[in-house]
Scaffold this active site. Structure first.
Site, PDB file in Angstrom:
ATOM      1  N   TYR A  55      63.020  36.094  53.246  1.00 27.75           N
ATOM      2  CA  TYR A  55      61.739  35.387  53.233  1.00 27.75           C
ATOM      3  C   TYR A  55      61.686  34.433  54.432  1.00 27.75           C
ATOM      4  CZ  TYR A  55      61.516  36.857  48.293  1.00 27.75           C
ATOM      5  OH  TYR A  55      61.517  37.570  47.115  1.00 27.75           O
ATOM      6  N   SER A 201      56.002  38.899  40.761  1.00 31.45           N
ATOM      7  CA  SER A 201      54.585  39.305  40.832  1.00 31.45           C
ATOM      8  C   SER A 201      53.993  39.460  39.436  1.00 31.45           C
ATOM      9  CB  SER A 201      54.414  40.595  41.631  1.00 31.45           C
ATOM     10  OG  SER A 201      54.722  40.395  42.987  1.00 31.45           O
ATOM     11  N   GLY A 204      50.327  40.132  39.416  1.00 31.61           N
ATOM     12  CA  GLY A 204      49.832  41.234  40.227  1.00 31.61           C
ATOM     13  C   GLY A 204      49.355  40.789  41.597  1.00 31.61           C
ATOM     14  N   ARG A 205      50.167  39.922  42.248  1.00 30.33           N
ATOM     15  CA  ARG A 205      49.806  39.379  43.571  1.00 30.33           C
ATOM     16  C   ARG A 205      48.439  38.718  43.550  1.00 30.33           C
ATOM     17  NH1 ARG A 205      52.835  43.768  43.950  1.00 30.33           N
ATOM     18  NH2 ARG A 205      54.759  43.570  45.162  1.00 30.33           N
ATOM     19  N   PHE A 207      45.952  39.358  41.486  1.00 24.34           N
ATOM     20  CA  PHE A 207      44.865  40.152  40.908  1.00 24.34           C
ATOM     21  C   PHE A 207      44.520  39.702  39.498  1.00 24.34           C
ATOM     22  CE2 PHE A 207      43.630  43.727  38.199  1.00 24.34           C
ATOM     23  CZ  PHE A 207      42.443  44.105  38.809  1.00 24.34           C
TER      24      PHE A 207
END
Length: 323
Positions: A55, A201, A204-205, A207
């Protein structure tokens, strides 16, 4: 925040903090603000702080190291190794024992700590027997440089082989209402072996926050098939039941999505990431959202496995999971 157990001996807060986004993955991040965010998370009972050497190519570990310095005794520090760039700068995986040792020493130095609490193999190297990689990781435990071992995105057979070499405390893989493939074989394997599950996640990033109607050029999510315009149009239609139940319960869709994961069992710890204080507080408050068995079942039915249109990763990245 109530606590949960990963494996047989590692206790953490029920919701952790994924730090990848603090190194520019989804837009610019300010280091001072990132340090403050991590420290506030710890003050509010979020003990599992998750980073990786890839990262920001080391930047993320340095920020996390600075943030946890005054609160080290209250943090379960997790980092990962194995995702690299090759000589041409292309993404690759490295699991050779000599790399395990070098990567750990480099992470310890960037983090400014003497021991890493939970050390993950970020991706399985298909060119190296998992026994060799985990054997080298186990040596780090014997040397007092690492406390517990983990794997990320590993297949059931790989998990079993790794666990036979040294106890695996946690598997970190993507899991959310719209990514449920691991429920078929991976999760049962973990439970049979007493391995905790860390869900990355889990929103869902973004979503499942029900705030994304499209992604702009330059947004990393534009590379992900599920956010392609046609797929996203289909996927947005899945959100209705989540939004309706969230409104009825007086919480946000993101909190409800996290509460659904938490309801899957006491061995599940989601690690949502954010750069914003208000989102951090929203995510941590998900632990207060209680779901009935019927509500859990209704959400599961609204997002059955395979309901989302598009793969969860671009093809090249997808080829490196589930090995």
């Amino acid at each position: 925040m109530h606590r949960r157990r990963l494996g047989r001996r590692l206790e953490v807060g029920a919701v952790g903090l994924g730090c990848m986004g603090l190194s520019g993955t989804y837009g610019s991040a300010d280091d001072a603000s990132s340090v403050a965010l991590i420290r506030e998370a710890v003050e509010r009972g979020c003990t599992l702080i998750d980073t990786a050497d890839i990262y920001g190519f080391g930047h993320n570990e340095r920020v996390v190291g600075e943030a946890i310095r005054p609160v080290r005794d209250r943090v379960v520090l997790a980092t990962k190794f194995g995702n690299i760039r090759d000589a041409e700068g292309r993404p690759a995986v490295e699991g050779r024992p000599e790399h395990v040792r070098r990567a750990c020493e480099a992470s310890l130095a960037r983090l400014g700590v003497e021991v890493i609490d939970l050390y993950y193999l970020h991706r399985v190297d298909p060119a190296v027997p998992i026994e060799e990689t985990v054997g080298a990781m186990a040596e780090l435990v014997g040397q007092g440089k690492v406390r517990f071992l983990g794997l990320s995105e590993a297949a059931p057979a790989t998990i079993r082989r790794a666990h036979a070499v040294h106890p695996i405390t946690a598997l970190q893989s993507e899991w959310s209402l719209w990514t449920r493939e691991m429920e078929a074989e991976v999760l049962p394997t973990c439970r049979a072996l007493g391995i905790g599950f860390v869900a990355y996640s889990p929103l869902g990033r973004g979503f499942l926050s029900a705030t994304i109607e499209r992604v702009e050029p330059g947004d990393r999510r534009a590379e992900h098939p599920r956010f392609a315009p046609d797929n996203l149009e289909h996927n947005l239609r899945l959100l209705g039941p989540l939004q309706t139940l969230a409104a009825a319960k007086g919480c946000t869709p993101a909190q409800l999505a996290l509460a659904w994961l938490l309801a899957q069992g006491p061995d599940i710890v989601p690690i949502p990431g954010t750069r914003k204080r208000e989102r951090l507080l929203e995510n941590l408050a998900a632990t207060a959202v209680a779901l009935s068995a019927d509500e859990v079942a209704a959400l599961s039915a609204a997002f059955p496995p395979g309901a989302a249109a598009g793969a969860r990763y671009p093809e090249a990245q997808l080829a490196r999971v589930g090995l």
